[in-house]
Design an enzyme around this catalytic site. Structure first.
Site, PDB file in Angstrom:
ATOM      1  CG  ASP A   1     107.856 -44.534  61.839  1.00  0.00           C
ATOM      2  OD1 ASP A   1     106.631 -44.349  62.017  1.00  0.00           O
ATOM      3  OD2 ASP A   1     108.485 -44.065  60.876  1.00  0.00           O
TER       4      ASP A   1
ATOM      5  NE  ARG B   1     119.064 -38.444  64.784  1.00  0.00           N
ATOM      6  CZ  ARG B   1     118.005 -37.670  64.962  1.00  0.00           C
ATOM      7  NH1 ARG B   1     118.123 -36.522  65.603  1.00  0.00           N
ATOM      8  NH2 ARG B   1     116.823 -38.038  64.532  1.00  0.00           N
TER       9      ARG B   1
ATOM     10  CB  SER C   1     109.477 -36.544  59.167  1.00  0.00           C
ATOM     11  OG  SER C   1     110.655 -36.671  59.910  1.00  0.00           O
TER      12      SER C   1
ATOM     13  CG  ASP D   1     118.818 -37.887  61.449  1.00  0.00           C
ATOM     14  OD1 ASP D   1     119.737 -37.067  61.674  1.00  0.00           O
ATOM     15  OD2 ASP D   1     117.614 -37.566  61.457  1.00  0.00           O
TER      16      ASP D   1
HETATM   17  N1  ARG Z   1     117.619 -32.047  57.887  1.00  0.00           N
HETATM   18  C1  ARG Z   1     117.964 -31.995  59.263  1.00  0.00           C
HETATM   19  C2  ARG Z   1     119.338 -32.576  59.470  1.00  0.00           C
HETATM   20  O1  ARG Z   1     119.792 -33.287  58.629  1.00  0.00           O
HETATM   21  C3  ARG Z   1     116.951 -32.658  60.155  1.00  0.00           C
HETATM   22  C4  ARG Z   1     116.831 -34.150  60.052  1.00  0.00           C
HETATM   23  C5  ARG Z   1     115.907 -34.823  61.032  1.00  0.00           C
HETATM   24  N2  ARG Z   1     114.593 -34.285  60.973  1.00  0.00           N
HETATM   25  C6  ARG Z   1     113.448 -34.955  60.801  1.00  0.00           C
HETATM   26  N3  ARG Z   1     112.347 -34.274  60.751  1.00  0.00           N
HETATM   27  N4  ARG Z   1     113.413 -36.244  60.706  1.00  0.00           N
HETATM   28  O2  ARG Z   1     119.994 -32.348  60.444  1.00  0.00           O
END
Ligand code: ARG
Length: 404
Positions: free
Chosen positions: A17, A97, A180, A126
């Site tokens: 990606d 993040r 993911s 994110d």
């Molecule tokens: N739902 C979780 C959060 O908002 C994980 C998000 C990232 N995970 C992912 N598989 N892309 O913190």
């Protein structure tokens, strides 16, 4: 595009990606792109990201080991609060993040870039966390989110773009992505595809760092965790750095099937989503931290912490790590930890991490006070009688009015 972008720093994993994004940025903006790859303990090889970025003609390639900073300055401060989102989620992705954003901004400043870019999609949390953090740290830096801007709308279109631009697609990425994944030293999160129907059982092969508790060893394992001012500092008496300690606990917890969570949560953006989390070390630490707090915190201090905890967890979930209100709550939480020092012994056994003993030089626990035997400390049983009489005054009054 409001103004011409001169240079972009991209949060680059080296995966498919972000490689497509890298190419797309170069084509769309016609400017230099700097790549930033962070080691957060996700367990992937990072050197391939360097070779890949070089292949795209990237001259400024940054690969930074952020493991200690991540655990010391983000995970541990959060753990001091015992943070859980919606009662269960240990916030493993949420807490990473702001750290990534912090370094994106620092590199942008250093390299003289006027924009940063990320590969978070337009439906998730994110993007919000990364962008709110950049807003709070560097209001003049622009954020580019290709997933919201380009007209690639599916995995298949992404693969098509990769093919057209000779971006190598690993053979296991040729079809639809099975799900993911986001991983770091605190957790692994898995979402999407096979998990999208919450009525459907999560297949066993999605778990990557914990065994099924059913298959965990039949013998329990006992470990002692030392705390200083609310932070874990040692394992079985051995002082360790934050990242080393969490790494070791992940190992232990994973082996005993600790910290699995299958959760439907409310995303910041409004929809519900189902995810599977594995947080072995974090789960042990959260329970141990509550254990040491149980003997070192005053009752009202503990209850106040517990009242603000959901607020604090929600702030982190919603991307507000660098907001003033998080900072204010953090000050309150940190202030409470001055005497949260000592040792907690835990038993790890078939998916559970239980406190089995705790000691502290700053303990508030008084055996003399609580004992069923005659105690030397001045405690007058008649005080309890008066206390109950006063507490019961309004209840008796209310009961009489109700005709009882
Ligand atoms: N739902 C979780 C959060 O908002 C994980 C998000 C990232 N995970 C992912 N598989 N892309 O913190």
């Amino acid at each position: 595009m409001a103004r011409k972008i001169e240079k972009i720093v991209l949060a680059y994993s080296g995966g498919l990606d972000t490689s497509v994004i890298l190419k797309w940025l170069q084509e769309t903006y016609g400017c230099e792109v700097v790549t930033f790859t962070a080691d957060l303990g996700q367990g992937d090889e990072l050197e391939p990201a360097r070779a890949k970025a070089a292949m795209f003609g990237v001259k400024d390639i940054r690969i930074v080991d952020l493991r200690e900073e991540f655990v010391r300055d983000f995970v541990f401060p959060m753990l001091r609060s015992n943070a859980l989102y919606e009662g269960q989620y240990l916030l493993g992705s949420s807490i990473s993040r702001p750290l990534i954003a912090k370094h994106l901004v620092a590199i942008a400043r250093e390299a003289g870039a006027d924009a940063v870019a990320h590969g978070a999609t337009g439906k998730g949390n994110d993007q919000i966390r990364l962008e709110l953090a950049v807003n709070a740290l560097a209001p003049s830096i622009e954020v580019i989110a290709p997933w919201r801007q380009w007209n690639i709308r599916s995995r298949m279109q992404l693969l098509e773009y990769a093919g057209k631009h000779r971006i190598p697609v690993p053979s296991d990425k040729r079809g639809e992505a099975p799900f993911s994944i986001d991983a770091n030293l605190l957790h692994t999160s898995t979402e999407g595809k096979v998990l999208e129907n919450p009525a459907e059982l999560a297949p066993d092969h999605i778990y990557r760092r914990t065994v099924d508790p059913i298959d965990a060893p039949d013998a329990p394992e006992i470990v002692t965790i030392g705390f200083e001012n609310g932070d874990p500092v040692s394992l079985d008496g051995q002082i360790m750095t934050p990242a080393a300690l969490l790494t070791q606990l992940n190992e232990l917890g994973g082996r005993h099937g600790i910290g699995r969570l299958d959760l439907v949560e409310n995303r910041c953006i409004g929809m519900k989503s189902r995810g599977v989390y594995e947080t072995p070390g974090g789960t042990i630490l959260l329970t141990a931290h509550r254990g040491i707090e149980s003997i070192t915190l005053d009752r009202a201090a503990m209850h106040l912490k517990d009242e603000i905890m959901p607020r604090y967890a929600e702030l982190i979930y919603n991307g507000l790590w660098f907001a003033p209100e998080r900072d204010m709550l953090q000050a309150l939480i940190d202030r409470s930890q001055a005497f949260v020092s000592g040792e907690v012994t835990m038993r790890l056994y078939k998916g559970s991490a239980s406190v089995i003993s705790r000691t502290s030089p700053c303990s508030l626990y008084s055996a003399d006070l609580v004992t069923f035997e005659e105690s030397s400390i001045a405690y007058d049983h008649l005080d309890a009688e008066g206390f109950i009489r006063l507490k019961g005054l309004r209840l008796r009054n209310w009961a009489v009015r109700n005709g009882r």
